[in-house]
Design a protein around this motif. Sequence first.
Motif, PDB file in Angstrom:
ATOM      1  N   TRP A 285      73.387 -20.950  27.918  1.00 36.77           N
ATOM      2  CA  TRP A 285      74.364 -22.018  27.683  1.00 36.77           C
ATOM      3  C   TRP A 285      75.779 -21.611  28.069  1.00 36.77           C
ATOM      4  O   TRP A 285      76.664 -22.462  28.195  1.00 36.77           O
ATOM      5  N   ASN A 286      76.047 -20.319  28.268  1.00 41.03           N
ATOM      6  CA  ASN A 286      77.403 -19.817  28.483  1.00 41.03           C
ATOM      7  C   ASN A 286      77.821 -20.011  29.944  1.00 41.03           C
ATOM      8  O   ASN A 286      77.872 -19.069  30.734  1.00 41.03           O
ATOM      9  N   THR A 287      78.115 -21.264  30.295  1.00 36.31           N
ATOM     10  CA  THR A 287      78.418 -21.592  31.693  1.00 36.31           C
ATOM     11  C   THR A 287      79.677 -20.890  32.202  1.00 36.31           C
ATOM     12  O   THR A 287      79.756 -20.551  33.377  1.00 36.31           O
ATOM     13  N   ALA A 288      80.651 -20.633  31.332  1.00 35.38           N
ATOM     14  CA  ALA A 288      81.855 -19.917  31.776  1.00 35.38           C
ATOM     15  C   ALA A 288      81.500 -18.502  32.212  1.00 35.38           C
ATOM     16  O   ALA A 288      81.991 -18.016  33.247  1.00 35.38           O
ATOM     17  N   SER A 289      80.629 -17.844  31.465  1.00 35.08           N
ATOM     18  CA  SER A 289      80.228 -16.489  31.826  1.00 35.08           C
ATOM     19  C   SER A 289      79.364 -16.495  33.087  1.00 35.08           C
ATOM     20  O   SER A 289      79.478 -15.594  33.931  1.00 35.08           O
ATOM     21  N   VAL A 290      78.514 -17.504  33.231  1.00 30.46           N
ATOM     22  CA  VAL A 290      77.711 -17.640  34.453  1.00 30.46           C
ATOM     23  C   VAL A 290      78.638 -17.788  35.658  1.00 30.46           C
ATOM     24  O   VAL A 290      78.471 -17.100  36.678  1.00 30.46           O
ATOM     25  N   ARG A 291      79.641 -18.652  35.561  1.00 28.64           N
ATOM     26  CA  ARG A 291      80.595 -18.843  36.669  1.00 28.64           C
ATOM     27  C   ARG A 291      81.343 -17.551  36.974  1.00 28.64           C
ATOM     28  O   ARG A 291      81.580 -17.215  38.139  1.00 28.64           O
ATOM     29  N   THR A 292      81.722 -16.826  35.916  1.00 26.86           N
ATOM     30  CA  THR A 292      82.429 -15.554  36.104  1.00 26.86           C
ATOM     31  C   THR A 292      81.561 -14.572  36.881  1.00 26.86           C
ATOM     32  O   THR A 292      82.020 -13.958  37.849  1.00 26.86           O
TER      33      THR A 292
END
Length: 193
Positions: free
Chosen positions: A141-148
């Motif tokens: 669910w951690n889309t910000a970390s995935v994008r990073t």
Amino acid sequence: MAPPLTVPSLTAGADFVLRPWEMSDLPLVREAAADDYIPLITTIPSPYSDEAAEAFVRRQWDRAAAGTGYPFAIARTRDRRPVGAIGIRLTDAAEGRATLGYWMTAPGRGQGVAGAALRTVTTWALHELRMPRAQVLMEPWNTASVRTAESAGYRCEGLLRGWREIGGRRRDMLIYARLNEDRHPDDRAPTGG
């Protein structure tokens, strides 16, 4: 036992430096302790106390002294204010793997800071430390970390079901990795800060 490590200072873009933890970083630990998620995935003390925060900083120093990892505070260059953390865990170094982890408090989020820090530390781990593989894990669910991770050239390798206990429940984790032979447009030697 692994030899002690010296945590360097590295520049992460024009505005941030990655540096060893200092006892003056207690306000960052306080901010992180107030976050809903950071204490669940780290050893940040919650509830916060100065004594527990000082012990947290000492644990960062101990990781380097024991040779198990490089813990960095992420600080703005203009005022030296820390806004997050990133680290390299070397417990699987004998197998050629470095595991990276990062977190940002609210003042550092949404500005590309985590991406710049991850690119810098990844390049350093792969090229200076000569690690064959760098990997990061995060909840799906951690889309910000995935994008990073993706912005730093990491590729998703799959889902690790029930990999880690977080908040009293077994959680799935995505695993992303970069190999030493992978090239990324931002691969350039990090410079000392």
